[in-house]
Motif scaffolding. Sequence first.
Motif, short mmCIF file in Angstrom:
data_model
loop_
_atom_site.label_atom_id
_atom_site.label_comp_id
_atom_site.label_asym_id
_atom_site.label_seq_id
_atom_site.Cartn_x
_atom_site.Cartn_y
_atom_site.Cartn_z
N PRO A 158 -7.00 4.84 -11.58
CA PRO A 158 -8.24 4.91 -10.78
C PRO A 158 -9.46 5.05 -11.69
CG PRO A 158 -6.60 6.45 -9.94
CD PRO A 158 -6.09 5.95 -11.25
N LEU A 215 -2.38 5.79 -8.12
CA LEU A 215 -3.21 6.68 -7.31
C LEU A 215 -3.73 7.84 -8.14
CD1 LEU A 215 -4.31 7.39 -4.50
CD2 LEU A 215 -2.16 8.59 -4.05
N ASP A 237 -11.90 1.79 -2.90
CA ASP A 237 -12.21 1.10 -4.14
C ASP A 237 -10.97 0.40 -4.70
OD1 ASP A 237 -14.04 0.58 -6.49
OD2 ASP A 237 -12.49 1.75 -7.51
N GLN A 238 -9.79 1.01 -4.53
CA GLN A 238 -8.57 0.38 -5.03
C GLN A 238 -8.28 -0.92 -4.28
OE1 GLN A 238 -5.10 2.83 -5.46
NE2 GLN A 238 -5.94 3.73 -7.32
N ARG A 242 -10.47 -3.56 -5.80
CA ARG A 242 -9.97 -3.96 -7.11
C ARG A 242 -8.69 -4.79 -7.00
NH1 ARG A 242 -9.23 1.24 -10.53
NH2 ARG A 242 -9.10 -0.22 -12.28
N PHE A 247 -2.28 -0.68 -9.01
CA PHE A 247 -3.22 0.40 -9.28
C PHE A 247 -2.59 1.74 -8.89
CE2 PHE A 247 -5.36 -3.53 -8.60
CZ PHE A 247 -6.34 -3.57 -9.58
N ALA A 262 -8.51 10.02 -5.73
CA ALA A 262 -9.08 8.70 -6.03
C ALA A 262 -9.77 8.12 -4.80
CB ALA A 262 -7.97 7.77 -6.50
N VAL A 278 -1.32 -0.84 -4.42
CA VAL A 278 -2.34 0.21 -4.55
C VAL A 278 -1.72 1.50 -4.05
CG1 VAL A 278 -4.30 -1.36 -4.23
CG2 VAL A 278 -3.27 -0.30 -2.23
N HIS A 279 -2.38 2.63 -4.40
CA HIS A 279 -2.00 3.91 -3.78
C HIS A 279 -0.59 4.35 -4.18
CE1 HIS A 279 -2.89 6.30 0.21
NE2 HIS A 279 -2.89 7.05 -0.87
N THR A 321 0.84 -1.20 0.00
CA THR A 321 0.00 0.00 0.00
C THR A 321 0.88 1.25 0.00
OG1 THR A 321 -0.18 0.10 2.42
CG2 THR A 321 -1.76 -1.28 1.27
#
Length: 329
Positions: A297, A145, A271-272, A275, A143, A267, A119-120, A99
Amino acid sequence: MKRREFITLLGGAAASLPLAARAQQGERVRRVGVLMSVAADDPEGPVRAAAFAHGLQQLGWSVGGNVRIDYRWGAGDGDRIRSYAAELVALPPDVILATGSATLGPLLQATRAVPIVFVHVPDAVGAGFVDSLPRPGGNATGFTLFEYIISGKWLELLKEIAPRTTRAAVIRDPAITSGIGQWGAIQTAAPSVGVEVSPVNVRDAGEIERAVTAFAHSSNGGIIVTGSALAQVHRDLIVRLAARHKLPAVYFERFFVTGGGLVSYGADIVDQFRRAAGYVDRILKGEKPADLPVQAPTKFELVINLKTAKALDLEVPPTLLARADEVIE
């Protein structure tokens, strides 16, 4: 989902070790490591972790049954994050969820073999985490950010909600690639909106407080808080300083505004995490991170706190209110 349901899911994840025997006989229990950038007692942590666990459950993974999740909480501390990165890699897991850039960098230093879903992370290519967005090429994918262009929009948003602003303190982490990139985008946008910008490093609480207090001595100032793990860790302090010195502030995430900040645009982080469960599922079923494109995002949120605006004697433009996804009264 309701917060109570999130916490219930997280509790199931935390209890995965003694429950692993519940997996069907002959079915291998898969192991997922999660390295969080926030502290274990951060209220955002359980919500994000539970969103991830719920996403796995929707894909057929039973936390405590056929999958075990091992959490580590970095709390924005570089030494702790590096230690936990090595600890998670040594377990060893089938895949790790990272993260933020602050956790992804140490994990990639610890392993180039264990698959990682992130993520992020604002700039995975610029930071050297992946070769390209369509073809990551290594053991990590995930994913993003945001793109750096959004940083210039934060400055435009500050000027829109507080038109008298002519100076902005930009709180950033200069130790990460995205901190440099966000600062550069804000510098580029500054002349077009007539705002002079100056950086405030986010290394520790004392440095933040001294810099913001000194900045507040002159009039017509505002604050922009760029994305970083340290900004998350120190968010309560930053929000308090903005209120104490009557400084309008724009933040990169919603939880600053629910905690008393003025306005945020960024974002949907939860939700990330949902996903990310999809990519973890695909890797557990045999796909490789190198073949899974890094995704942008799909949800952005504009959140405004009218109570804070009133305390700052700001009249929020109706056009801005009309664009808001959430207005806190």
